[in-house]
Design a protein around this motif. Sequence first.
Motif, PDB file in Angstrom:
ATOM      1  N   ASN A 142      10.038   0.277 -26.272  1.00 40.36           N
ATOM      2  CA  ASN A 142       9.946   1.013 -27.548  1.00 40.36           C
ATOM      3  C   ASN A 142       9.684   0.045 -28.706  1.00 40.36           C
ATOM      4  OD1 ASN A 142      12.371  -0.108 -28.398  1.00 40.36           O
ATOM      5  ND2 ASN A 142      13.604   1.681 -27.803  1.00 40.36           N
ATOM      6  N   GLN A 143       9.713   0.559 -29.927  1.00 39.38           N
ATOM      7  CA  GLN A 143       9.370  -0.252 -31.108  1.00 39.38           C
ATOM      8  C   GLN A 143      10.238  -1.481 -31.273  1.00 39.38           C
ATOM      9  OE1 GLN A 143       8.957   2.033 -34.770  1.00 39.38           O
ATOM     10  NE2 GLN A 143       6.752   1.832 -34.339  1.00 39.38           N
ATOM     11  N   ASP A 144      11.495  -1.369 -30.802  1.00 39.82           N
ATOM     12  CA  ASP A 144      12.396  -2.532 -30.877  1.00 39.82           C
ATOM     13  C   ASP A 144      12.297  -3.395 -29.625  1.00 39.82           C
ATOM     14  OD1 ASP A 144      13.393  -1.625 -33.334  1.00 39.82           O
ATOM     15  OD2 ASP A 144      14.777  -0.254 -32.293  1.00 39.82           O
ATOM     16  N   PHE A 145      11.277  -3.154 -28.812  1.00 40.27           N
ATOM     17  CA  PHE A 145      11.086  -3.849 -27.536  1.00 40.27           C
ATOM     18  C   PHE A 145      12.271  -3.634 -26.597  1.00 40.27           C
ATOM     19  CE2 PHE A 145       8.407  -6.918 -30.231  1.00 40.27           C
ATOM     20  CZ  PHE A 145       7.217  -6.258 -29.934  1.00 40.27           C
ATOM     21  N   GLN A 146      12.863  -2.428 -26.669  1.00 41.92           N
ATOM     22  CA  GLN A 146      13.934  -2.061 -25.738  1.00 41.92           C
ATOM     23  C   GLN A 146      13.414  -1.010 -24.743  1.00 41.92           C
ATOM     24  OE1 GLN A 146      16.971  -3.417 -25.396  1.00 41.92           O
ATOM     25  NE2 GLN A 146      16.603  -4.840 -27.106  1.00 41.92           N
ATOM     26  N   ILE A 147      14.164  -0.836 -23.657  1.00 47.49           N
ATOM     27  CA  ILE A 147      13.768   0.126 -22.627  1.00 47.49           C
ATOM     28  C   ILE A 147      14.031   1.552 -23.114  1.00 47.49           C
ATOM     29  CG2 ILE A 147      14.316   0.961 -20.297  1.00 47.49           C
ATOM     30  CD1 ILE A 147      14.985  -1.985 -19.583  1.00 47.49           C
ATOM     31  N   LEU A 186       6.109   0.745 -17.860  1.00 42.62           N
ATOM     32  CA  LEU A 186       6.535   1.643 -18.939  1.00 42.62           C
ATOM     33  C   LEU A 186       6.596   0.841 -20.234  1.00 42.62           C
ATOM     34  CD1 LEU A 186       9.463   3.760 -17.435  1.00 42.62           C
ATOM     35  CD2 LEU A 186       6.997   4.004 -17.164  1.00 42.62           C
ATOM     36  N   PRO A 187       6.018   1.367 -21.318  1.00 44.93           N
ATOM     37  CA  PRO A 187       6.061   0.594 -22.566  1.00 44.93           C
ATOM     38  C   PRO A 187       7.487   0.484 -23.121  1.00 44.93           C
ATOM     39  CG  PRO A 187       4.937   2.715 -22.881  1.00 44.93           C
ATOM     40  CD  PRO A 187       5.264   2.614 -21.429  1.00 44.93           C
ATOM     41  N   GLY A 211       0.793  -1.221   0.000  1.00 41.05           N
ATOM     42  CA  GLY A 211       0.000   0.000   0.000  1.00 41.05           C
ATOM     43  C   GLY A 211       0.825   1.270   0.000  1.00 41.05           C
ATOM     44  N   PHE A 212       2.136   1.147  -0.051  1.00 39.47           N
ATOM     45  CA  PHE A 212       2.983   2.335   0.020  1.00 39.47           C
ATOM     46  C   PHE A 212       4.076   2.322  -1.052  1.00 39.47           C
ATOM     47  CE2 PHE A 212       6.713   4.599   1.646  1.00 39.47           C
ATOM     48  CZ  PHE A 212       6.150   5.862   1.807  1.00 39.47           C
ATOM     49  N   ASP A 213       4.910   1.286  -1.046  1.00 40.35           N
ATOM     50  CA  ASP A 213       6.004   1.217  -2.016  1.00 40.35           C
ATOM     51  C   ASP A 213       5.502   0.781  -3.391  1.00 40.35           C
ATOM     52  OD1 ASP A 213       8.065   2.085  -0.362  1.00 40.35           O
ATOM     53  OD2 ASP A 213       8.306   0.074   0.512  1.00 40.35           O
ATOM     54  N   LYS A 214       6.370   1.005  -4.400  1.00 39.12           N
ATOM     55  CA  LYS A 214       6.001   0.662  -5.778  1.00 39.12           C
ATOM     56  C   LYS A 214       7.106  -0.172  -6.432  1.00 39.12           C
ATOM     57  CE  LYS A 214       4.063   5.235  -6.248  1.00 39.12           C
ATOM     58  NZ  LYS A 214       4.712   6.502  -6.545  1.00 39.12           N
ATOM     59  N   ALA A 215       6.749  -0.757  -7.556  1.00 39.15           N
ATOM     60  CA  ALA A 215       7.724  -1.469  -8.383  1.00 39.15           C
ATOM     61  C   ALA A 215       7.522  -1.005  -9.820  1.00 39.15           C
ATOM     62  CB  ALA A 215       7.537  -2.976  -8.263  1.00 39.15           C
ATOM     63  N   ILE A 216       8.463  -1.353 -10.671  1.00 43.82           N
ATOM     64  CA  ILE A 216       8.388  -0.878 -12.059  1.00 43.82           C
ATOM     65  C   ILE A 216       8.814  -2.004 -13.014  1.00 43.82           C
ATOM     66  CG2 ILE A 216      10.737   0.093 -12.094  1.00 43.82           C
ATOM     67  CD1 ILE A 216       9.521   2.562 -13.539  1.00 43.82           C
ATOM     68  N   THR A 217       8.152  -2.080 -14.152  1.00 43.59           N
ATOM     69  CA  THR A 217       8.582  -3.030 -15.180  1.00 43.59           C
ATOM     70  C   THR A 217       8.260  -2.445 -16.551  1.00 43.59           C
ATOM     71  OG1 THR A 217       8.638  -5.356 -15.832  1.00 43.59           O
ATOM     72  CG2 THR A 217       6.470  -4.459 -15.333  1.00 43.59           C
ATOM     73  N   PHE A 218       8.471  -3.232 -17.593  1.00 42.59           N
ATOM     74  CA  PHE A 218       8.378  -2.716 -18.962  1.00 42.59           C
ATOM     75  C   PHE A 218       7.470  -3.630 -19.766  1.00 42.59           C
ATOM     76  CE2 PHE A 218      12.334  -1.816 -16.872  1.00 42.59           C
ATOM     77  CZ  PHE A 218      12.377  -0.432 -16.958  1.00 42.59           C
ATOM     78  N   ILE A 270      -2.193 -26.020 -29.554  1.00 44.42           N
ATOM     79  CA  ILE A 270      -2.428 -24.935 -28.608  1.00 44.42           C
ATOM     80  C   ILE A 270      -1.242 -23.979 -28.621  1.00 44.42           C
ATOM     81  CG2 ILE A 270      -3.251 -24.402 -26.276  1.00 44.42           C
ATOM     82  CD1 ILE A 270      -4.815 -26.716 -27.791  1.00 44.42           C
ATOM     83  N   THR A 271      -1.479 -22.758 -29.054  1.00 43.47           N
ATOM     84  CA  THR A 271      -0.445 -21.723 -29.008  1.00 43.47           C
ATOM     85  C   THR A 271      -0.906 -20.687 -27.992  1.00 43.47           C
ATOM     86  OG1 THR A 271      -1.502 -20.442 -30.764  1.00 43.47           O
ATOM     87  CG2 THR A 271       0.135 -22.090 -31.438  1.00 43.47           C
ATOM     88  N   ARG A 272      -0.155 -19.627 -27.824  1.00 44.97           N
ATOM     89  CA  ARG A 272      -0.563 -18.587 -26.881  1.00 44.97           C
ATOM     90  C   ARG A 272      -0.966 -17.357 -27.674  1.00 44.97           C
ATOM     91  NH1 ARG A 272       0.796 -17.908 -21.132  1.00 44.97           N
ATOM     92  NH2 ARG A 272      -1.204 -17.057 -20.450  1.00 44.97           N
ATOM     93  N   ASN A 273      -2.199 -16.969 -27.532  1.00 46.38           N
ATOM     94  CA  ASN A 273      -2.680 -15.762 -28.199  1.00 46.38           C
ATOM     95  C   ASN A 273      -2.205 -14.548 -27.401  1.00 46.38           C
ATOM     96  OD1 ASN A 273      -4.046 -13.770 -29.495  1.00 46.38           O
ATOM     97  ND2 ASN A 273      -6.102 -14.592 -29.154  1.00 46.38           N
ATOM     98  N   ARG A 274      -1.330 -13.751 -27.968  1.00 49.89           N
ATOM     99  CA  ARG A 274      -0.802 -12.572 -27.264  1.00 49.89           C
ATOM    100  C   ARG A 274      -1.356 -11.286 -27.853  1.00 49.89           C
ATOM    101  NH1 ARG A 274       0.775 -13.817 -22.373  1.00 49.89           N
ATOM    102  NH2 ARG A 274      -1.375 -14.343 -22.832  1.00 49.89           N
ATOM    103  N   ASN A 275      -2.509 -11.404 -28.523  1.00 47.68           N
ATOM    104  CA  ASN A 275      -3.110 -10.255 -29.207  1.00 47.68           C
ATOM    105  C   ASN A 275      -3.320  -9.051 -28.300  1.00 47.68           C
ATOM    106  OD1 ASN A 275      -4.544  -8.880 -31.346  1.00 47.68           O
ATOM    107  ND2 ASN A 275      -6.409  -9.334 -30.195  1.00 47.68           N
ATOM    108  N   THR A 276      -3.679  -9.296 -27.027  1.00 49.96           N
ATOM    109  CA  THR A 276      -3.927  -8.153 -26.139  1.00 49.96           C
ATOM    110  C   THR A 276      -2.621  -7.447 -25.763  1.00 49.96           C
ATOM    111  OG1 THR A 276      -3.880  -9.641 -24.242  1.00 49.96           O
ATOM    112  CG2 THR A 276      -6.054  -9.098 -25.142  1.00 49.96           C
ATOM    113  N   GLN A 277      -1.492  -8.139 -25.879  1.00 49.59           N
ATOM    114  CA  GLN A 277      -0.198  -7.535 -25.530  1.00 49.59           C
ATOM    115  C   GLN A 277       0.502  -6.929 -26.742  1.00 49.59           C
ATOM    116  OE1 GLN A 277       1.546 -10.975 -23.274  1.00 49.59           O
ATOM    117  NE2 GLN A 277       1.945  -9.372 -21.782  1.00 49.59           N
ATOM    118  N   VAL A 278       0.540  -7.685 -27.825  1.00 47.54           N
ATOM    119  CA  VAL A 278       1.121  -7.198 -29.074  1.00 47.54           C
ATOM    120  C   VAL A 278       0.103  -7.536 -30.171  1.00 47.54           C
ATOM    121  CG1 VAL A 278       3.205  -7.100 -30.503  1.00 47.54           C
ATOM    122  CG2 VAL A 278       3.375  -7.994 -28.173  1.00 47.54           C
TER     123      VAL A 278
END
Length: 342
Positions: free
Chosen positions: A121-126, A118-119, A90-97, A309-317
Motif C-alpha cells: 500500500n501507500q505506506d509500503f505495508q501489506i 501483490l502491491p 509448473g503447478f505450485d505458486k508463491a506470493i510476494t509484495f 553509481i546509484t540504483r535507478n529504481r524508477n521502474t519500481q517506484v
Amino acid sequence: MINIENIVRPNILELQPYSSARDEFTGKEGIFLDANENPFGEFNRYPDPYQKELKQKLAELKDINTNNIFIGNGSDEVIDLAFRIFCSPGFDKAITFSPTYGMYDVSATINNVELLKLPLNQDFQIDIEKLESYFNDSSIKLMFICSPNNPTGNLINKKDIEFILNNFKGIVIIDEAYIDFAEADSLISLINQYNNLIVSQTFSKAWGLAAARVGTAYANEKIIKLYNKVKPPYNVSKLNQQAAINALDNKNTYKDNLNLILSEKKRLKSKLQQISLVKKIYPSDANFLLLEVTDANQLYTQLVNQQIITRNRNTQVANCIRITVGTQKENDELLNALKTLS
Ligand SMILES: *Cc1c(COP(=O)(O)O)cnc(C)c1O
C-alpha cells in the motif's frame, strides 16, 4: 501449527540425499583416503558440509540451537532451495509484495513457479484484506516478505506478519538482509512458535562479506533437515566459512562499522533534505535511502557521468533512486555532485 510434510514436494519427501565421505565418517583424526582428495596442498580437503564451527558461533550469537540453522551460498541459495523443496514446477505458486527484492521473481522463474505479486500500500505495508483471499489457495506454498524491504527501506508491521503466520498455510520466508540496521528486533525469536516460519539473514550487508557468499536461514528443525537434504553437499567453501567465522570473532569491527554507517546515514539524510532536486526521502531501517527526485532517469545518468553509481529504481517506484550509505568521503562526493546538479 501446519503439517510441513503436506507442503513439501513429494519427490523431495522421497529423496535419498547424497551421502558424502564426510557424512559417512565424521571424525577429525585419521588418515583420510576416503574422498579422492589430493593429499597435498592447503585447500585440498573438502569443507565441513554442515559448517559446524560457524553454526556453533551463530547459535551463541542468536541464542538458538544449531539444529535451527542452515548456511547457504548467500541468501540467494536460501531462496532457491525454498522453491525446490516446496514448489512443484509448473503447478505450485508463491506470493510476494511489490516493489521488493528482484531475486524472488528470478528464482521463481528459474524453477518454473508462478510468483504472485501483490502491491504494497501507500505506506509500503501489506494490504492484509486483499491478501486474505489467497489464504485458501493451497497451491500457494511460499510467501516472501522482505523486512526491512528492499528498495523501500521500511520494516513490515510485525502484527501483520503474525496475522499471516497464524492464517497462511504455506511457508513464510522473512528476508532480514537489512535487520542489523533496523530499530527493531529480528523475528528469529518466533521460529519456535511458528513451524512454517523461515527467517533469512546474510553476511553480505552489515557483516561486510558480500564477496564471501554466506547466507543463513533460521527455522524449525524439520525445515532445516529438508534444506540439508536438498542442498549441494559442500555448498559453502572452507574459505567462505572461515571468512564468516573471522567476522564473528571480530564483533567490535562489526559494531564499529555498523555505528559508522548508521551515523553517516543520519548525516546524509539531513544534508539531502537541503538539496532542491530531492523531493522526498522515504523512512529507512536499512543501509540505504530511497529518494524521490524530479527526474530519476536523468539524475542517474548525470551521476554515472561523474562516476557516482546509484540504483535507478524508477521502474519500481516512480522517479526514485536508491542510494547506499557509503563512507563519509563517498557521501560528501555524492552530496557535492547533487548540489551542482540542483
Ligand atoms: C542484499 C540482499 C540479500 C543478500 O543476498 P546474498 O545472496 O546473501 O548476498 C538478500 N535479500 C535482500 C532483500 C537483499 O537486498
